[in-house]
Structure formats: C-alpha cells, structure tokens
Motif scaffolding. Sequence first.
Motif, PDB file in Angstrom:
ATOM      1  N   LEU A 234       3.373 -27.223  -1.614  1.00 39.24           N
ATOM      2  CA  LEU A 234       3.814 -28.513  -2.810  1.00 39.24           C
ATOM      3  C   LEU A 234       2.964 -29.765  -2.119  1.00 39.24           C
ATOM      4  CD1 LEU A 234       7.177 -27.306  -4.323  1.00 39.24           C
ATOM      5  CD2 LEU A 234       4.885 -27.117  -5.443  1.00 39.24           C
ATOM      6  N   LEU A 235       3.562 -30.247  -0.732  1.00 36.12           N
ATOM      7  CA  LEU A 235       3.230 -31.568  -0.162  1.00 36.12           C
ATOM      8  C   LEU A 235       1.503 -31.157   0.113  1.00 36.12           C
ATOM      9  CD1 LEU A 235       5.965 -32.043   2.441  1.00 36.12           C
ATOM     10  CD2 LEU A 235       5.572 -33.358   0.452  1.00 36.12           C
ATOM     11  N   ALA A 236       1.152 -30.273   0.526  1.00 36.03           N
ATOM     12  CA  ALA A 236      -0.339 -30.139   0.753  1.00 36.03           C
ATOM     13  C   ALA A 236      -1.129 -30.388  -0.621  1.00 36.03           C
ATOM     14  CB  ALA A 236      -0.572 -28.583   1.296  1.00 36.03           C
TER      15      ALA A 236
ATOM     16  N   LEU B 196      17.255 -21.771  16.560  1.00 37.26           N
ATOM     17  CA  LEU B 196      16.716 -21.973  15.301  1.00 37.26           C
ATOM     18  C   LEU B 196      17.311 -21.696  14.281  1.00 37.26           C
ATOM     19  CD1 LEU B 196      12.729 -21.679  16.053  1.00 37.26           C
ATOM     20  CD2 LEU B 196      14.211 -23.826  16.330  1.00 37.26           C
ATOM     21  N   GLY B 197      18.139 -22.444  13.729  1.00 38.09           N
ATOM     22  CA  GLY B 197      18.931 -22.067  12.783  1.00 38.09           C
ATOM     23  C   GLY B 197      18.234 -22.373  11.285  1.00 38.09           C
ATOM     24  N   THR B 198      19.038 -22.196  10.208  1.00 40.98           N
ATOM     25  CA  THR B 198      18.439 -22.432   8.856  1.00 40.98           C
ATOM     26  C   THR B 198      17.511 -23.776   8.601  1.00 40.98           C
ATOM     27  OG1 THR B 198      20.258 -21.376   7.938  1.00 40.98           O
ATOM     28  CG2 THR B 198      18.979 -22.342   6.306  1.00 40.98           C
ATOM     29  N   ALA B 199      17.856 -24.705   9.231  1.00 38.17           N
ATOM     30  CA  ALA B 199      16.953 -25.945   9.031  1.00 38.17           C
ATOM     31  C   ALA B 199      15.643 -25.727   9.962  1.00 38.17           C
ATOM     32  CB  ALA B 199      17.826 -27.324   9.647  1.00 38.17           C
ATOM     33  N   GLY B 200      15.955 -25.244  11.048  1.00 39.13           N
ATOM     34  CA  GLY B 200      14.448 -25.041  12.054  1.00 39.13           C
ATOM     35  C   GLY B 200      13.575 -24.065  11.166  1.00 39.13           C
ATOM     36  N   GLN B 201      14.174 -22.911  10.708  1.00 42.57           N
ATOM     37  CA  GLN B 201      13.427 -21.820  10.045  1.00 42.57           C
ATOM     38  C   GLN B 201      12.926 -22.563   8.773  1.00 42.57           C
ATOM     39  OE1 GLN B 201      16.106 -18.624   9.633  1.00 42.57           O
ATOM     40  NE2 GLN B 201      16.210 -18.430  11.806  1.00 42.57           N
ATOM     41  N   LEU B 202      13.500 -23.501   7.924  1.00 43.83           N
ATOM     42  CA  LEU B 202      12.715 -24.099   6.665  1.00 43.83           C
ATOM     43  C   LEU B 202      11.670 -24.788   7.183  1.00 43.83           C
ATOM     44  CD1 LEU B 202      15.975 -24.731   4.837  1.00 43.83           C
ATOM     45  CD2 LEU B 202      14.143 -23.305   4.232  1.00 43.83           C
ATOM     46  N   LEU B 203      12.059 -25.794   8.211  1.00 47.43           N
ATOM     47  CA  LEU B 203      10.878 -26.727   9.020  1.00 47.43           C
ATOM     48  C   LEU B 203       9.775 -26.078   9.360  1.00 47.43           C
ATOM     49  CD1 LEU B 203      10.417 -29.722   9.191  1.00 47.43           C
ATOM     50  CD2 LEU B 203      11.493 -29.670  11.673  1.00 47.43           C
ATOM     51  N   ALA B 204      10.056 -24.888   9.955  1.00 46.79           N
ATOM     52  CA  ALA B 204       8.654 -24.115  10.656  1.00 46.79           C
ATOM     53  C   ALA B 204       7.890 -23.512   9.343  1.00 46.79           C
ATOM     54  CB  ALA B 204       9.120 -22.964  11.284  1.00 46.79           C
ATOM     55  N   GLY B 205       8.741 -23.139   8.269  1.00 53.17           N
ATOM     56  CA  GLY B 205       7.785 -22.830   7.161  1.00 53.17           C
ATOM     57  C   GLY B 205       7.087 -23.765   6.514  1.00 53.17           C
ATOM     58  N   ALA B 206       7.861 -25.037   6.349  1.00 48.65           N
ATOM     59  CA  ALA B 206       6.891 -26.120   5.746  1.00 48.65           C
ATOM     60  C   ALA B 206       5.727 -26.659   6.547  1.00 48.65           C
ATOM     61  CB  ALA B 206       8.190 -27.112   5.266  1.00 48.65           C
ATOM     62  N   LEU B 207       6.142 -26.917   7.921  1.00 54.77           N
ATOM     63  CA  LEU B 207       4.898 -27.561   8.648  1.00 54.77           C
ATOM     64  C   LEU B 207       3.738 -26.493   9.044  1.00 54.77           C
ATOM     65  CD1 LEU B 207       7.104 -29.240  11.216  1.00 54.77           C
ATOM     66  CD2 LEU B 207       5.945 -30.279   9.660  1.00 54.77           C
ATOM     67  N   THR B 208       4.060 -25.327   9.041  1.00 49.70           N
ATOM     68  CA  THR B 208       3.023 -24.448   9.242  1.00 49.70           C
ATOM     69  C   THR B 208       2.138 -24.275   8.307  1.00 49.70           C
ATOM     70  OG1 THR B 208       4.383 -22.551   9.024  1.00 49.70           O
ATOM     71  CG2 THR B 208       4.263 -23.129  11.288  1.00 49.70           C
ATOM     72  N   THR B 209       2.621 -24.106   6.946  1.00 49.35           N
ATOM     73  CA  THR B 209       2.077 -23.901   5.757  1.00 49.35           C
ATOM     74  C   THR B 209       1.343 -25.110   5.477  1.00 49.35           C
ATOM     75  OG1 THR B 209       3.691 -22.634   4.942  1.00 49.35           O
ATOM     76  CG2 THR B 209       2.442 -23.546   3.181  1.00 49.35           C
TER      77      THR B 209
ATOM     78  N   ARG C 182      14.063 -17.847   4.207  1.00 45.29           N
ATOM     79  CA  ARG C 182      14.139 -18.954   4.728  1.00 45.29           C
ATOM     80  C   ARG C 182      12.493 -19.671   5.180  1.00 45.29           C
ATOM     81  NH1 ARG C 182      18.902 -16.907   6.482  1.00 45.29           N
ATOM     82  NH2 ARG C 182      18.091 -16.533   8.645  1.00 45.29           N
ATOM     83  N   PHE C 183      11.806 -19.200   5.961  1.00 45.32           N
ATOM     84  CA  PHE C 183      10.524 -19.471   6.365  1.00 45.32           C
ATOM     85  C   PHE C 183       9.637 -19.537   4.994  1.00 45.32           C
ATOM     86  CE2 PHE C 183       6.178 -18.776   6.751  1.00 45.32           C
ATOM     87  CZ  PHE C 183       5.688 -19.492   8.300  1.00 45.32           C
ATOM     88  N   ALA C 184       9.759 -18.785   4.059  1.00 46.04           N
ATOM     89  CA  ALA C 184       9.157 -18.725   2.605  1.00 46.04           C
ATOM     90  C   ALA C 184       9.527 -19.892   1.897  1.00 46.04           C
ATOM     91  CB  ALA C 184       9.560 -17.468   1.963  1.00 46.04           C
ATOM     92  N   LEU C 185      10.851 -20.155   1.932  1.00 47.17           N
ATOM     93  CA  LEU C 185      11.241 -21.539   1.075  1.00 47.17           C
ATOM     94  C   LEU C 185      10.779 -22.666   1.728  1.00 47.17           C
ATOM     95  CD1 LEU C 185      12.987 -22.659  -1.110  1.00 47.17           C
ATOM     96  CD2 LEU C 185      14.987 -22.595   0.547  1.00 47.17           C
ATOM     97  N   GLY C 186      10.862 -23.027   3.035  1.00 49.21           N
ATOM     98  CA  GLY C 186      10.195 -24.066   3.592  1.00 49.21           C
ATOM     99  C   GLY C 186       8.600 -24.077   3.176  1.00 49.21           C
ATOM    100  N   ALA C 187       7.888 -22.845   3.498  1.00 47.70           N
ATOM    101  CA  ALA C 187       6.529 -22.808   3.219  1.00 47.70           C
ATOM    102  C   ALA C 187       5.985 -23.024   1.800  1.00 47.70           C
ATOM    103  CB  ALA C 187       5.924 -21.142   3.304  1.00 47.70           C
ATOM    104  N   LEU C 188       7.330 -22.999   0.770  1.00 47.52           N
ATOM    105  CA  LEU C 188       6.749 -23.336  -0.703  1.00 47.52           C
ATOM    106  C   LEU C 188       6.749 -24.958  -0.625  1.00 47.52           C
ATOM    107  CD1 LEU C 188       6.513 -22.830  -3.642  1.00 47.52           C
ATOM    108  CD2 LEU C 188       9.176 -22.837  -3.587  1.00 47.52           C
ATOM    109  N   VAL C 189       7.610 -25.460  -0.043  1.00 51.79           N
ATOM    110  CA  VAL C 189       7.598 -27.056   0.083  1.00 51.79           C
ATOM    111  C   VAL C 189       6.361 -27.464   0.766  1.00 51.79           C
ATOM    112  CG1 VAL C 189       8.954 -29.116   1.261  1.00 51.79           C
ATOM    113  CG2 VAL C 189      10.092 -27.342   0.310  1.00 51.79           C
ATOM    114  N   GLY C 190       5.992 -26.861   1.740  1.00 51.40           N
ATOM    115  CA  GLY C 190       4.771 -27.384   2.656  1.00 51.40           C
ATOM    116  C   GLY C 190       3.618 -27.088   1.529  1.00 51.40           C
TER     117      GLY C 190
END
Length: 248
Positions: free
Chosen positions: A91-93, A127-140, A81-89
């Motif tokens: 792409l945004l970067a 921290l559920g699924t949404a929180g873990q995805l968000l953590a991956g995106a924001l930190t990345t 879940r963290f990695a999936l959010g990180a991918l979004v982050g």
Amino acid sequence: MDLLPASISQLDASILIVSAGFTSLLTAAMGIGGGVLLLAIMAGIVPAAALIPVHGLVQLGSNGNRAWMTRRHIDLGLLKRFALGALVGALLASLIVVQLPLQWIQFSVAAFILYLVWGPKPGRHSLGTAGQLLAGALTTLVSMFVGATGPLVAGFIHRHDMDKLATTATFAGCMSAQHLLKMAVFSAVGFAFWDWLPLVGLMIVAGVAGSWLGLRLLDRIPAAHFKRAFAWIVTLLALRLLWQASGF
C-alpha cells in the motif's frame, strides 16, 4: 494475439524459459539464489519498463507452486504475519511517485542481509510479531523498486533457525505473498501484463519442473551442509549487491 512481445525473439524466449527452470531448481534445492539470478538474466533481454513486473509474475508462479508442494512444512504463523506486513508495504509503495536511489537501496539491503546472517543471534525467537510484520512491510516496499528481494527475505527466514524443508517452504510462501501483492500494485498503476502472459506461462511451467527436481535434490542434502551453503549463498549475493552499488 502474438505469442511473444515484439521486443522478444524466439531465441530470447528460449533462453528465458530454460533460465526459469534452472533458477527454480536452484531455489528449491538450495533455498535461495534463483530469483536474483533470473533477474540478472532477464535484465539483458527484457525491456527495463517491463523487467520488474514480468520477473515478479514469473516468480509468483514459481514460488506459488513450490509453496503448494511443501505446504505441510510452512510456518503458517510466520507467513501470516509476514503477509500482513507485506500488505502494508504494498500500500505504501502504491503511493510513492518518486523512485528511491538504486545505490542507497543496494547498500542498505546488502548491509541488512549480512547482519541477519552473521550478526549476533540472541535466540530462536528473537524476531517477534513486530519484527515479522516489519520484515514483510520493508521487503515488499523495496521489492517494488529493485525486483528480487529474495536474499533479504531469506536472511529474515534464516534468522528463525528452521530445518531445511521448513526454510524452503516458508521462504516460498513469503515470496508468493510478496509477489502477489506486487502484481496487484503494478496492475493498479496500469502495467499491461496481457502481452507477456504466453511467455510467462511457459516460464512458469519450466519453473514447476525445476522446483519438482530441486525439491528431490533438497532431500539428499544434509541439514548441516544446507545451512552452511544457505548462509554463504546469501552472503555472496549481498556482496554482489555491494559491488554493483559501488559502481565498479
């Protein structure tokens, strides 16, 4: 091909290699701190334009090796879940052309770290699924601008109240995913890693040795002492960010 970039002397290279080994030992043994310390050392040696991508490549090697060594202890669901959010982050970067103000990022990251470590903890699964995805995106996303977001990711991992080996393993897995995506973004925007590969390779080898020794020290640290040290190290790194952002 020259073994060292033109801006790096043999003495500088030696300092960087030894520092990579020591900081990897620190992260493996204590769970956090090595990436930020290495970034601070590299900032005085490596040209500013190369600092974040080169630091990221070294950290990818160090964390990837540590994740492999401890792969049986990684929380795979959290990592995915963290990695999936990180991918979004990432792409945004890659779409951002104006660098964010450094002070704003430092203040925000430090405040978030302190809240995650010392704020109210509703429960293990707060921290559920949404929180873990968000953590991956924001930190990345933040990692692309300030380099070492280890304390922020560590604060997120700490919230899940895992044992010391699972904490170190999952942290290494999350950081590996983040640094891999960071390398992809910097490659896409044209950073030339080739000139740095021999030096980075030696730093990664030193990091492997440091991780091996640090993981053996980790086994000797009582869980209660580890959690206390982990929390305080993250806190001190957050306070250091606040000090830097304040301009003193």
